[in-house]
Design a protein around this motif. Structure first.
Motif, PDB file in Angstrom:
ATOM      1  N   SER A  78     -49.455  56.110  29.062  1.00  0.00           N
ATOM      2  CA  SER A  78     -48.914  56.307  30.404  1.00  0.00           C
ATOM      3  C   SER A  78     -47.518  56.910  30.275  1.00  0.00           C
ATOM      4  O   SER A  78     -46.889  56.818  29.225  1.00  0.00           O
ATOM      5  N   GLN A  79     -47.024  57.491  31.336  1.00  0.00           N
ATOM      6  CA  GLN A  79     -45.705  58.109  31.296  1.00  0.00           C
ATOM      7  C   GLN A  79     -44.587  57.075  31.201  1.00  0.00           C
ATOM      8  O   GLN A  79     -43.568  57.320  30.591  1.00  0.00           O
ATOM      9  N   GLN A  80     -44.803  55.914  31.847  1.00  0.00           N
ATOM     10  CA  GLN A  80     -43.764  54.887  31.813  1.00  0.00           C
ATOM     11  C   GLN A  80     -44.343  53.529  32.167  1.00  0.00           C
ATOM     12  O   GLN A  80     -45.373  53.423  32.821  1.00  0.00           O
ATOM     13  N   TYR A  81     -43.655  52.500  31.699  1.00  0.00           N
ATOM     14  CA  TYR A  81     -43.940  51.121  32.090  1.00  0.00           C
ATOM     15  C   TYR A  81     -42.753  50.640  32.907  1.00  0.00           C
ATOM     16  O   TYR A  81     -41.629  51.105  32.724  1.00  0.00           O
ATOM     17  N   ALA A  82     -43.002  49.707  33.794  1.00  0.00           N
ATOM     18  CA  ALA A  82     -41.934  49.131  34.609  1.00  0.00           C
ATOM     19  C   ALA A  82     -41.716  47.688  34.171  1.00  0.00           C
ATOM     20  O   ALA A  82     -42.665  46.961  33.896  1.00  0.00           O
ATOM     21  N   ILE A  83     -40.459  47.293  34.104  1.00  0.00           N
ATOM     22  CA  ILE A  83     -40.089  45.924  33.766  1.00  0.00           C
ATOM     23  C   ILE A  83     -39.419  45.324  34.989  1.00  0.00           C
ATOM     24  O   ILE A  83     -38.414  45.847  35.471  1.00  0.00           O
ATOM     25  N   ARG A  84     -39.992  44.240  35.501  1.00  0.00           N
ATOM     26  CA  ARG A  84     -39.450  43.565  36.677  1.00  0.00           C
ATOM     27  C   ARG A  84     -39.006  42.163  36.303  1.00  0.00           C
ATOM     28  O   ARG A  84     -39.682  41.471  35.555  1.00  0.00           O
ATOM     29  N   VAL A  85     -37.880  41.770  36.863  1.00  0.00           N
ATOM     30  CA  VAL A  85     -37.385  40.403  36.709  1.00  0.00           C
ATOM     31  C   VAL A  85     -37.109  39.899  38.114  1.00  0.00           C
ATOM     32  O   VAL A  85     -36.372  40.529  38.872  1.00  0.00           O
ATOM     33  N   LEU A  86     -37.714  38.769  38.468  1.00  0.00           N
ATOM     34  CA  LEU A  86     -37.619  38.234  39.820  1.00  0.00           C
ATOM     35  C   LEU A  86     -37.221  36.764  39.756  1.00  0.00           C
ATOM     36  O   LEU A  86     -37.800  35.990  39.001  1.00  0.00           O
ATOM     37  N   SER A  87     -36.219  36.399  40.535  1.00  0.00           N
ATOM     38  CA  SER A  87     -35.781  35.008  40.593  1.00  0.00           C
ATOM     39  C   SER A  87     -36.854  34.158  41.240  1.00  0.00           C
ATOM     40  O   SER A  87     -37.479  34.570  42.219  1.00  0.00           O
ATOM     41  N   SER A  88     -37.067  32.969  40.699  1.00  0.00           N
ATOM     42  CA  SER A  88     -38.056  32.069  41.286  1.00  0.00           C
ATOM     43  C   SER A  88     -37.494  31.308  42.480  1.00  0.00           C
ATOM     44  O   SER A  88     -38.244  30.650  43.195  1.00  0.00           O
ATOM     45  N   LYS A  89     -36.181  31.444  42.724  1.00  0.00           N
ATOM     46  CA  LYS A  89     -35.558  30.654  43.780  1.00  0.00           C
ATOM     47  C   LYS A  89     -34.756  31.489  44.786  1.00  0.00           C
ATOM     48  O   LYS A  89     -34.675  31.129  45.944  1.00  0.00           O
ATOM     49  N   TRP A  90     -34.184  32.590  44.361  1.00  0.00           N
ATOM     50  CA  TRP A  90     -33.253  33.331  45.203  1.00  0.00           C
ATOM     51  C   TRP A  90     -33.844  34.640  45.688  1.00  0.00           C
ATOM     52  O   TRP A  90     -34.356  35.433  44.910  1.00  0.00           O
ATOM     53  N   HIS A  91     -33.751  34.885  46.981  1.00  0.00           N
ATOM     54  CA  HIS A  91     -34.182  36.149  47.562  1.00  0.00           C
ATOM     55  C   HIS A  91     -33.170  37.233  47.168  1.00  0.00           C
ATOM     56  O   HIS A  91     -31.970  37.046  47.275  1.00  0.00           O
ATOM     57  N   GLY A  92     -33.654  38.352  46.700  1.00  0.00           N
ATOM     58  CA  GLY A  92     -32.774  39.446  46.294  1.00  0.00           C
ATOM     59  C   GLY A  92     -32.264  39.310  44.874  1.00  0.00           C
ATOM     60  O   GLY A  92     -31.513  40.153  44.412  1.00  0.00           O
ATOM     61  N   GLY A  93     -32.671  38.283  44.178  1.00  0.00           N
ATOM     62  CA  GLY A  93     -32.247  38.105  42.799  1.00  0.00           C
ATOM     63  C   GLY A  93     -33.226  38.730  41.837  1.00  0.00           C
ATOM     64  O   GLY A  93     -33.727  38.076  40.939  1.00  0.00           O
ATOM     65  N   ASP A  94     -33.497  40.018  42.040  1.00  0.00           N
ATOM     66  CA  ASP A  94     -34.474  40.681  41.197  1.00  0.00           C
ATOM     67  C   ASP A  94     -33.892  41.947  40.585  1.00  0.00           C
ATOM     68  O   ASP A  94     -32.852  42.449  41.001  1.00  0.00           O
ATOM     69  N   SER A  95     -34.601  42.452  39.575  1.00  0.00           N
ATOM     70  CA  SER A  95     -34.171  43.647  38.868  1.00  0.00           C
ATOM     71  C   SER A  95     -35.410  44.466  38.512  1.00  0.00           C
ATOM     72  O   SER A  95     -36.491  43.919  38.294  1.00  0.00           O
ATOM     73  N   TYR A  96     -35.235  45.785  38.436  1.00  0.00           N
ATOM     74  CA  TYR A  96     -36.337  46.688  38.133  1.00  0.00           C
ATOM     75  C   TYR A  96     -35.824  47.758  37.181  1.00  0.00           C
ATOM     76  O   TYR A  96     -34.786  48.371  37.425  1.00  0.00           O
TER      77      TYR A  96
END
Length: 131
Positions: A64-82
């Motif tokens: 594939s051209q790329q993979y995506a790495i996501r990090v999401l907080s289990s408690k806080w809204h908006g505490g994510d990264s992509y």
């Protein structure tokens, strides 16, 4: 994984077990598949340290051209990264891996070790060519 938030004892906890939990996953956006998921805990003690993670994911031919790495907080809204991981310039190893031919060797007797203690470790009389 670098925490990008400021730890507050009143919000996140101050005890030895205080931790913030995040979900991390690796996905292939083109194929709509998730290849890896894990729950990561950032403890109060390790809040300023980088956490190194080892993640094994399949790579297909053609990749594939790329993979995506996501990090999401289990408690806080908006505490994510992509983040996107480009696979465009990745070089895959060859498909055929040559096998080493087995030499025509004769079995060696246990006495070839020339040490009684080592010889007593084995119950058989001869080592086969692979041993």
């Amino acid at each position: 994984l670098d925490p990008s938030f400021t730890w507050s004892d009143s919000i996140h906890g101050s005890g030895a077990a205080a931790a913030e939990h995040f979900y991390l996953w690796v996905e292939d956006c083109e194929q709509d598949r998730i290849y890896h998921v894990e729950k990561v805990a950032i403890t109060r003690k390790a809040r300023n340290a980088t956490q190194n993670l080892v993640i094994l994911v399949p790579v297909f031919d053609p990749p594939s051209q790329q993979y995506a790495i996501r990090v999401l907080s289990s408690k806080w809204h908006g505490g994510d990264s992509y983040s996107e991981l480009s696979l465009r310039e990745m070089v895959l190893p060859g498909k055929l891996i040559p096998h080493t031919q087995l030499l025509d060797l004769r079995p060696l007797p246990r006495t070839a070790l020339r040490h009684e203690k080592f010889e007593s470790l084995y119950r058989f009389s001869h080592f086969n060519p692979i041993q």
